[in-house]
Scaffold this motif. Structure first.
Motif, PDB file in Angstrom:
ATOM      1  N   ARG A 153       0.843  -1.188   0.000  1.00 34.32           N
ATOM      2  CA  ARG A 153       0.000   0.000   0.000  1.00 34.32           C
ATOM      3  C   ARG A 153       0.882   1.243   0.000  1.00 34.32           C
ATOM      4  O   ARG A 153       2.074   1.179   0.334  1.00 34.32           O
ATOM      5  N   PHE A 154       0.273   2.372  -0.364  1.00 32.64           N
ATOM      6  CA  PHE A 154       0.913   3.677  -0.254  1.00 32.64           C
ATOM      7  C   PHE A 154       0.269   4.411   0.909  1.00 32.64           C
ATOM      8  O   PHE A 154      -0.931   4.277   1.154  1.00 32.64           O
ATOM      9  N   ARG A 155       1.062   5.210   1.605  1.00 31.03           N
ATOM     10  CA  ARG A 155       0.544   6.064   2.671  1.00 31.03           C
ATOM     11  C   ARG A 155       0.967   7.490   2.370  1.00 31.03           C
ATOM     12  O   ARG A 155       2.103   7.770   1.988  1.00 31.03           O
ATOM     13  N   GLU A 156       0.019   8.414   2.539  1.00 30.48           N
ATOM     14  CA  GLU A 156       0.286   9.840   2.384  1.00 30.48           C
ATOM     15  C   GLU A 156      -0.373  10.532   3.575  1.00 30.48           C
ATOM     16  O   GLU A 156      -1.568  10.789   3.567  1.00 30.48           O
ATOM     17  N   GLY A 157       0.401  10.736   4.630  1.00 33.65           N
ATOM     18  CA  GLY A 157      -0.173  11.257   5.873  1.00 33.65           C
ATOM     19  C   GLY A 157      -1.126  10.224   6.444  1.00 33.65           C
ATOM     20  O   GLY A 157      -0.764   9.073   6.646  1.00 33.65           O
ATOM     21  N   SER A 158      -2.377  10.616   6.666  1.00 33.40           N
ATOM     22  CA  SER A 158      -3.370   9.675   7.192  1.00 33.40           C
ATOM     23  C   SER A 158      -4.110   8.922   6.086  1.00 33.40           C
ATOM     24  O   SER A 158      -4.906   8.037   6.364  1.00 33.40           O
ATOM     25  N   ARG A 159      -3.830   9.242   4.839  1.00 27.81           N
ATOM     26  CA  ARG A 159      -4.505   8.580   3.717  1.00 27.81           C
ATOM     27  C   ARG A 159      -3.772   7.294   3.343  1.00 27.81           C
ATOM     28  O   ARG A 159      -2.542   7.255   3.299  1.00 27.81           O
ATOM     29  N   ILE A 160      -4.554   6.256   3.066  1.00 25.45           N
ATOM     30  CA  ILE A 160      -4.007   4.947   2.701  1.00 25.45           C
ATOM     31  C   ILE A 160      -4.577   4.536   1.351  1.00 25.45           C
ATOM     32  O   ILE A 160      -5.787   4.584   1.132  1.00 25.45           O
ATOM     33  N   TYR A 161      -3.692   4.125   0.443  1.00 21.55           N
ATOM     34  CA  TYR A 161      -4.086   3.645  -0.883  1.00 21.55           C
ATOM     35  C   TYR A 161      -3.646   2.186  -1.004  1.00 21.55           C
ATOM     36  O   TYR A 161      -2.451   1.903  -1.080  1.00 21.55           O
ATOM     37  N   ARG A 162      -4.594   1.271  -1.011  1.00 19.78           N
ATOM     38  CA  ARG A 162      -4.272  -0.160  -1.176  1.00 19.78           C
ATOM     39  C   ARG A 162      -4.025  -0.444  -2.648  1.00 19.78           C
ATOM     40  O   ARG A 162      -4.851  -0.125  -3.491  1.00 19.78           O
ATOM     41  N   ILE A 163      -2.902  -1.077  -2.947  1.00 17.29           N
ATOM     42  CA  ILE A 163      -2.534  -1.383  -4.331  1.00 17.29           C
ATOM     43  C   ILE A 163      -3.246  -2.660  -4.753  1.00 17.29           C
ATOM     44  O   ILE A 163      -3.088  -3.708  -4.132  1.00 17.29           O
ATOM     45  N   LEU A 164      -4.035  -2.566  -5.826  1.00 16.32           N
ATOM     46  CA  LEU A 164      -4.793  -3.704  -6.338  1.00 16.32           C
ATOM     47  C   LEU A 164      -4.084  -4.395  -7.502  1.00 16.32           C
ATOM     48  O   LEU A 164      -4.161  -5.607  -7.644  1.00 16.32           O
TER      49      LEU A 164
END
Length: 115
Positions: free
Chosen positions: A81-92
């Protein structure tokens, strides 16, 4: 992505899930930082789904980063996953963004529970 290439202006932390034995036959999961990648992040159309106790809203993202060879720790994979501060992007999924192999597109989803 523009004709000149993507604008890699956002700093994202690439993370991987690490499982550590807990001493009782199970394990403890924790996300560990692998490194920092500069990216172009583009949002798609948002959606909302319902489960038993909550509504889950999510937005698909196309996250473009510089390419790295398969097996290289700088190359994102679908179990990360990527994290940008409190935002989380799960890589599909991850795919080459161009025929020259200069960039990768990571198809990701940001999820957030709503009332």
């Amino acid at each position: 992505m523009s004709v000149r290439g993507p604008e890699l202006r956002r700093r994202l932390i690439l993370e991987a899930l690490e499982r550590t034995p807990d001493g009782s036959g199970g394990y403890v999961e924790a996300w560990i930082e692998i490194g920092t990648l500069w990216a172009e992040v583009k949002a798609g159309s948002g959606r909302e789904t319902e489960s038993d106790f909550l509504t889950l809203s999510y937005v698909p993202y196309r996250i473009t980063v510089r390419s790295a060879p398969p097996g290289d720790s700088r190359r994102p994979t679908p179990d990360q996953r990527f994290r940008e501060g409190s935002r989380i992007y799960r890589i599909l999924a991850v795919a080459d963004a161009d025929t020259r192999g200069r960039f990768l597109v990571c198809y990701a989803r940001e999820e957030e529970a709503s009332a």
